[in-house]
Design a protein around this motif. Sequence first.
Motif, mmCIF file in Angstrom:
data_model
loop_
_atom_site.group_PDB
_atom_site.id
_atom_site.type_symbol
_atom_site.label_atom_id
_atom_site.label_comp_id
_atom_site.label_asym_id
_atom_site.label_seq_id
_atom_site.Cartn_x
_atom_site.Cartn_y
_atom_site.Cartn_z
ATOM 1 N N LEU A 71 0.849 -1.197 0.000
ATOM 2 C CA LEU A 71 0.000 0.000 0.000
ATOM 3 C C LEU A 71 0.883 1.244 0.000
ATOM 4 O O LEU A 71 1.628 1.493 0.951
ATOM 5 C CB LEU A 71 -0.906 0.014 1.233
ATOM 6 N N MET A 96 -5.831 -4.430 3.210
ATOM 7 C CA MET A 96 -6.359 -3.136 2.795
ATOM 8 C C MET A 96 -7.735 -3.318 2.193
ATOM 9 O O MET A 96 -8.143 -4.444 1.856
ATOM 10 C CB MET A 96 -5.420 -2.482 1.777
ATOM 11 N N GLU A 110 -10.981 -0.802 -0.036
ATOM 12 C CA GLU A 110 -11.387 0.506 -0.550
ATOM 13 C C GLU A 110 -11.858 1.370 0.613
ATOM 14 O O GLU A 110 -12.535 0.891 1.521
ATOM 15 C CB GLU A 110 -12.507 0.342 -1.572
ATOM 16 N N ARG A 111 -11.477 2.621 0.569
ATOM 17 C CA ARG A 111 -11.753 3.488 1.709
ATOM 18 C C ARG A 111 -13.247 3.757 1.849
ATOM 19 O O ARG A 111 -13.875 4.308 0.937
ATOM 20 C CB ARG A 111 -11.009 4.812 1.553
ATOM 21 N N GLU A 115 -3.753 5.651 4.887
ATOM 22 C CA GLU A 115 -4.648 5.697 3.748
ATOM 23 C C GLU A 115 -3.863 6.001 2.481
ATOM 24 O O GLU A 115 -2.796 6.619 2.520
ATOM 25 C CB GLU A 115 -5.739 6.745 3.957
ATOM 26 N N SER A 142 -7.773 5.925 -2.731
ATOM 27 C CA SER A 142 -9.037 5.196 -2.678
ATOM 28 C C SER A 142 -8.988 3.996 -1.743
ATOM 29 O O SER A 142 -10.005 3.351 -1.517
ATOM 30 C CB SER A 142 -9.421 4.729 -4.087
ATOM 31 N N HIS A 143 -7.821 3.660 -1.178
ATOM 32 C CA HIS A 143 -7.692 2.513 -0.289
ATOM 33 C C HIS A 143 -7.164 2.949 1.078
ATOM 34 O O HIS A 143 -6.567 4.011 1.206
ATOM 35 C CB HIS A 143 -6.748 1.468 -0.892
#
Length: 415
Positions: free
Chosen positions: A56, A345, A347-348, A380, A383-384
Amino acid sequence: MDIKREKAKKWKNKKSLTAVGAVLLLSLLWILSEPPSAPKASYDELWVGTVSRGDLTSYVEGFGTLESKDQRLLTAEINATIEDILLKPGASVKAGDVILKMVNPDLNQEHKSQQAELKQEQAKLRQIKLNQKREVLSLEAELASLQAQHKMAVLKLQAESKLAEQGIVSQLDAERSKLDKEQLKIRLDIESRRLKQLKLVHIEAIKVHEEFIKQKQGELDSVARRLDNLTVRSAVDGVLQRLPVELGQSVIAGSQLALVGSVDQLNAMINIPQSQVSQVYNKQKARVRIGDQEVIGEVIRVEPEVNDGLVKVEIDLQGELPNTVRPEMNVEATIETGMVKNTAMIERPATAKANSMTEMFVINQDSQMAVKTKVQFGAESGSHIQIISGVEEMDQVILSDTSRWQKKQSIKLIR
């Protein structure tokens, strides 16, 4: 016999009422003890994400504008009034192009007075030179006369000296001629020194007056320069970025008139949320989106001040810029703040924040139920977002807004 049957009937009625009451009481207790049914939600109306694992890259995003490295702020040198505005913000300018014009009647009058005084002093200097020339000519004429008299006295003395030796002229007359010659010689020397000194005095007098004229010329040039500065010109090639004045507006000395920025070298000034700026440091790589193109850059400065919850970060653009760029152009930037290897992880979610714990609904495929679970988030990355604990790889989590089920512990999912 009739009395006995009436008592029996009453007793049966009492037993029936007691039985009904017991049934009602048991029903009420069962209803109260039964857990509330879970709300239902369709898969189609939910945003569901699956926990994955990988590297990430964390980064923060912001927005801002392009700013010129070479900016020139033009200010008013004296009090004036805006008479004419020739260019508007966004206009391309060349060095020397007129942006606006101002007027100051008092300065115009001062310029005329200084011109008149300078001409008057220049005329005085010419008069002084003429007077000096007259003085020199007069003294030179007198000196020439003395030279002639001295020569005559020398000749006379020579003649009388010979005649005195022959006894033709008395010795007294010869001595008198000698005395006259010596007196004329003294006068001739004095007048010669006087003429020389007069010329030196004249030279010094001219120098003094020329210095005075030079001072007057400097004063006139200063007024002329200030008068010329009422016409505001661009100092560099570039774009007129700001023009915070209006036609007819009165400005005081030091007021900002215009900001011109060069288009040759630009930096991006990006606004980053205060909550995320702690992750940003100098020399971090960044990607700046200019229109439909992306340019590589590097963080070179983080401002210490916070304005409206935002902190400005300056990015040096290192790639080739599009031909259409200009100062004050809106841009977006992504700053890489680090990398976490081999981490869980997802998607946020809409409500998730970095390094926080949030209650999420985790889906159980066997029971088709989504159960509320505490999930710890880490870094963060656009988008993740990293997952520290609470769910495992391949778990499915509802990512859409679930605030309407805030007080529920589970959700029944239907297809």
